[in-house]
Design a protein around this motif. Structure first.
Motif, PDB file in Angstrom:
ATOM      1  N   UNK A 140       0.879  -1.175   0.000  1.00 21.71           N
ATOM      2  CA  UNK A 140       0.000   0.000   0.000  1.00 21.71           C
ATOM      3  C   UNK A 140       0.922   1.232   0.000  1.00 21.71           C
ATOM      4  N   UNK A 141       0.402   2.423  -0.403  1.00 22.65           N
ATOM      5  CA  UNK A 141       1.239   3.622  -0.339  1.00 22.65           C
ATOM      6  C   UNK A 141       1.813   3.843   1.066  1.00 22.65           C
ATOM      7  N   UNK A 142       0.999   3.599   2.078  1.00 24.72           N
ATOM      8  CA  UNK A 142       1.467   3.854   3.444  1.00 24.72           C
ATOM      9  C   UNK A 142       2.660   2.945   3.778  1.00 24.72           C
ATOM     10  N   UNK A 143       2.520   1.656   3.430  1.00 26.85           N
ATOM     11  CA  UNK A 143       3.612   0.714   3.726  1.00 26.85           C
ATOM     12  C   UNK A 143       4.850   1.040   2.890  1.00 26.85           C
ATOM     13  N   UNK A 144       4.612   1.459   1.641  1.00 26.57           N
ATOM     14  CA  UNK A 144       5.751   1.750   0.771  1.00 26.57           C
ATOM     15  C   UNK A 144       6.520   2.974   1.274  1.00 26.57           C
ATOM     16  N   UNK A 184       1.733  14.026   2.679  1.00 31.22           N
ATOM     17  CA  UNK A 184       2.073  13.912   1.250  1.00 31.22           C
ATOM     18  C   UNK A 184       0.980  13.212   0.453  1.00 31.22           C
ATOM     19  N   UNK A 185       0.359  12.201   1.064  1.00 29.70           N
ATOM     20  CA  UNK A 185      -0.707  11.516   0.320  1.00 29.70           C
ATOM     21  C   UNK A 185      -1.893  12.455   0.111  1.00 29.70           C
ATOM     22  N   UNK A 186      -2.132  13.332   1.087  1.00 31.29           N
ATOM     23  CA  UNK A 186      -3.171  14.364   0.891  1.00 31.29           C
ATOM     24  C   UNK A 186      -2.750  15.293  -0.240  1.00 31.29           C
ATOM     25  N   UNK A 187      -1.483  15.731  -0.185  1.00 31.95           N
ATOM     26  CA  UNK A 187      -0.981  16.681  -1.185  1.00 31.95           C
ATOM     27  C   UNK A 187      -1.139  16.149  -2.607  1.00 31.95           C
ATOM     28  N   UNK A 188      -0.844  14.867  -2.796  1.00 29.60           N
ATOM     29  CA  UNK A 188      -0.929  14.313  -4.156  1.00 29.60           C
ATOM     30  C   UNK A 188      -2.318  13.722  -4.447  1.00 29.60           C
ATOM     31  N   UNK A 246      -7.206   9.069   0.341  1.00 28.25           N
ATOM     32  CA  UNK A 246      -8.212   8.003   0.479  1.00 28.25           C
ATOM     33  C   UNK A 246      -7.676   6.643   0.048  1.00 28.25           C
ATOM     34  N   UNK A 247      -6.546   6.660  -0.670  1.00 25.33           N
ATOM     35  CA  UNK A 247      -6.018   5.400  -1.218  1.00 25.33           C
ATOM     36  C   UNK A 247      -4.807   4.898  -0.424  1.00 25.33           C
ATOM     37  N   UNK A 248      -4.569   5.496   0.754  1.00 21.75           N
ATOM     38  CA  UNK A 248      -3.351   5.198   1.509  1.00 21.75           C
ATOM     39  C   UNK A 248      -3.202   3.714   1.842  1.00 21.75           C
ATOM     40  N   UNK A 249      -4.330   3.014   1.996  1.00 23.12           N
ATOM     41  CA  UNK A 249      -4.246   1.622   2.436  1.00 23.12           C
ATOM     42  C   UNK A 249      -4.733   0.637   1.375  1.00 23.12           C
ATOM     43  N   UNK A 250      -4.752   1.115   0.124  1.00 26.66           N
ATOM     44  CA  UNK A 250      -5.098   0.196  -0.978  1.00 26.66           C
ATOM     45  C   UNK A 250      -3.820  -0.320  -1.633  1.00 26.66           C
ATOM     46  N   UNK A 251      -3.854  -1.530  -2.126  1.00 25.59           N
ATOM     47  CA  UNK A 251      -2.653  -2.071  -2.777  1.00 25.59           C
ATOM     48  C   UNK A 251      -2.397  -1.334  -4.091  1.00 25.59           C
ATOM     49  N   UNK A 252      -1.126  -1.055  -4.347  1.00 29.63           N
ATOM     50  CA  UNK A 252      -0.791  -0.220  -5.496  1.00 29.63           C
ATOM     51  C   UNK A 252      -0.986  -0.937  -6.828  1.00 29.63           C
ATOM     52  N   UNK A 253      -1.173  -2.270  -6.775  1.00 31.14           N
ATOM     53  CA  UNK A 253      -1.395  -2.976  -8.049  1.00 31.14           C
ATOM     54  C   UNK A 253      -2.706  -2.535  -8.715  1.00 31.14           C
ATOM     55  N   UNK A 254      -3.602  -1.923  -7.915  1.00 27.76           N
ATOM     56  CA  UNK A 254      -4.889  -1.456  -8.475  1.00 27.76           C
ATOM     57  C   UNK A 254      -4.785  -0.038  -9.042  1.00 27.76           C
ATOM     58  N   UNK A 255      -3.618   0.590  -8.934  1.00 22.21           N
ATOM     59  CA  UNK A 255      -3.518   2.013  -9.267  1.00 22.21           C
ATOM     60  C   UNK A 255      -3.297   2.248 -10.755  1.00 22.21           C
ATOM     61  N   UNK A 256      -3.770   3.433 -11.221  1.00 21.30           N
ATOM     62  CA  UNK A 256      -3.491   3.864 -12.601  1.00 21.30           C
ATOM     63  C   UNK A 256      -2.051   4.391 -12.667  1.00 21.30           C
ATOM     64  N   UNK A 257      -1.567   4.597 -13.907  1.00 17.32           N
ATOM     65  CA  UNK A 257      -0.219   5.143 -14.100  1.00 17.32           C
ATOM     66  C   UNK A 257      -0.062   6.496 -13.409  1.00 17.32           C
ATOM     67  N   UNK A 258      -1.103   7.318 -13.490  1.00 20.44           N
ATOM     68  CA  UNK A 258      -1.045   8.641 -12.873  1.00 20.44           C
ATOM     69  C   UNK A 258      -0.945   8.548 -11.354  1.00 20.44           C
ATOM     70  N   UNK A 259      -1.679   7.613 -10.777  1.00 21.53           N
ATOM     71  CA  UNK A 259      -1.623   7.440  -9.318  1.00 21.53           C
ATOM     72  C   UNK A 259      -0.220   6.987  -8.904  1.00 21.53           C
TER      73      UNK A 259
END
Ligand SMILES: Nc1ncnc2c1ncn2[C@@H]1O[C@H](COP(=O)(O)OP(=O)(O)OP(=O)(O)O)[C@@H](O)[C@H]1O
Length: 282
Positions: free
Chosen positions: A89-93, A115-119, A123-136
């Motif tokens: 997840x972003x938080x773990x990374x 920083x996660x708020x800034x970018x 809301x996605x801090x605890x979702x696995x990044x494999x679900x993310x778009x290129x922009x995310x």
């Protein structure tokens, strides 16, 4: 201030950057050149990932290689290929990246939330990044580069692969960050930097040239950019920069030293300056 002083970078006998002298201060510098011109090479030298063959790079007057860890403490770098773990997840990374940078747990936790708020990914801090778009993912890359609150931010083609909405969002974030940081970013997409770069740097045939902004570059072409109907006879001494729709008609955009018959003069853009500079054979 970050200064590049008579820097040459050669790979074997091939000089990719030749005798470059530049200064980067607070704000955005956009490095714009076609693929293979040497953008990543210059950025990697600023990030101490490769060494100049000749010359030196200084931060506030001190050689960045001599500064060692002290320089890396003020530097945030987002490489062209940003490596991450999709199962994190972003938080773990960010926790992992902060630990590598020997940051304290409390600073990492505070930095991560801010920083996660800034970018725009709070809301996605605890979702696995494999679900993310290129922009995310690119926005996670920015958050990672910013975690230790660096004064210098180096971004190598940060908008590659982003859709137009993501590009605008990204541009706004970068512009905000540059209010109190030195940001250097490379791109071959003119619109990424036209609105936000206080300084524009071209690399051509190893030569590096800085301009104070797109206004100066456009001013150089004043009275030399024209549009004319697509079927009109082209003058011999002109460069076609492209086609576009104007009032329901297709027109050619041209660069010429003198006004072609039937053409109307238009305001130059940074894209015109880029195309004129990097036209084939130059
Ligand atoms: N380690 C290396 N060894 C030999 N040549 C290299 C090395 N790194 C880069 N080059 C060469 O230097 C030139 C500039 O490469 P660089 O990656 O800096 O360009 P770039 O402007 O960032 O291009 P792109 O937009 O495609 O990333 C290229 O011709 C490349 O092949």
């Amino acid at each position: 201030m970050l200064t590049v002083e008579h820097v040459t970078k050669r790979f074997k006998h091939n000089a990719v950057i030749e005798d470059a002298t530049l200064a980067f201060s607070t704000g955005v510098t956009g490095l714009i050149a076609p693929n293979g011109a040497g953008k990543s090479t210059l950025l990697k030298m600023l990030a101490t990932l490769t060494f100049p063959t000749e010359g030196r790079i200084c931060w506030n007057g001190e050689d960045i290689h001599a500064m060692g860890e002290r320089y890396r403490a003020v530097l945030g770098y987002l490489p062209q290929q940003f490596g991450y773990y999709p199962s994190y997840t972003p938080r773990a990374f960010l926790r992992y990246v902060g630990a590598l940078q020997r940051m304290g747990k409390r600073d990492i936790a505070r930095g991560t939330d801010e920083l996660l708020e800034l970018v725009g990914l709070g809301d996605a801090a605890d979702r696995r990044m494999r679900e993310f778009s290129g922009g995310m993912i690119q926005r996670i890359g920015i958050a990672t580069a910013l975690l230790a609150d660096p004064q210098i931010l180096i971004l190598d083609e940060p908008t590659a692969g982003l859709d137009p909405r993501e590009r605008v969002r990204f541009r706004n974030i970068i512009h905000g960050l540059a209010q109190e940081r030195t940001v250097v970013l490379s791109t071959h997409i003119v619109s990424d930097i036209e609105a936000i770069a206080g300084q524009i740097v071209f690399i051509q045939g190893g030569h590096v040239q800085a301009y104070p902004g797109s206004a100066e570059l456009c001013a150089e072409l004043a009275g030399m950019i024209f549009e004319m109907p697509v079927h009109a006879e082209l003058p011999s001494a002109c460069q076609v920069l492209g086609e576009r729709e104007r009032d329901g008609r297709t027109v050619l955009r041209l660069y010429a030293k003198q006004k072609p018959e039937g053409a109307c003069v238009v305001s130059p853009t940074l894209e015109d300056a880029f195309l004129v500079r990097y036209r084939e054979g130059r």
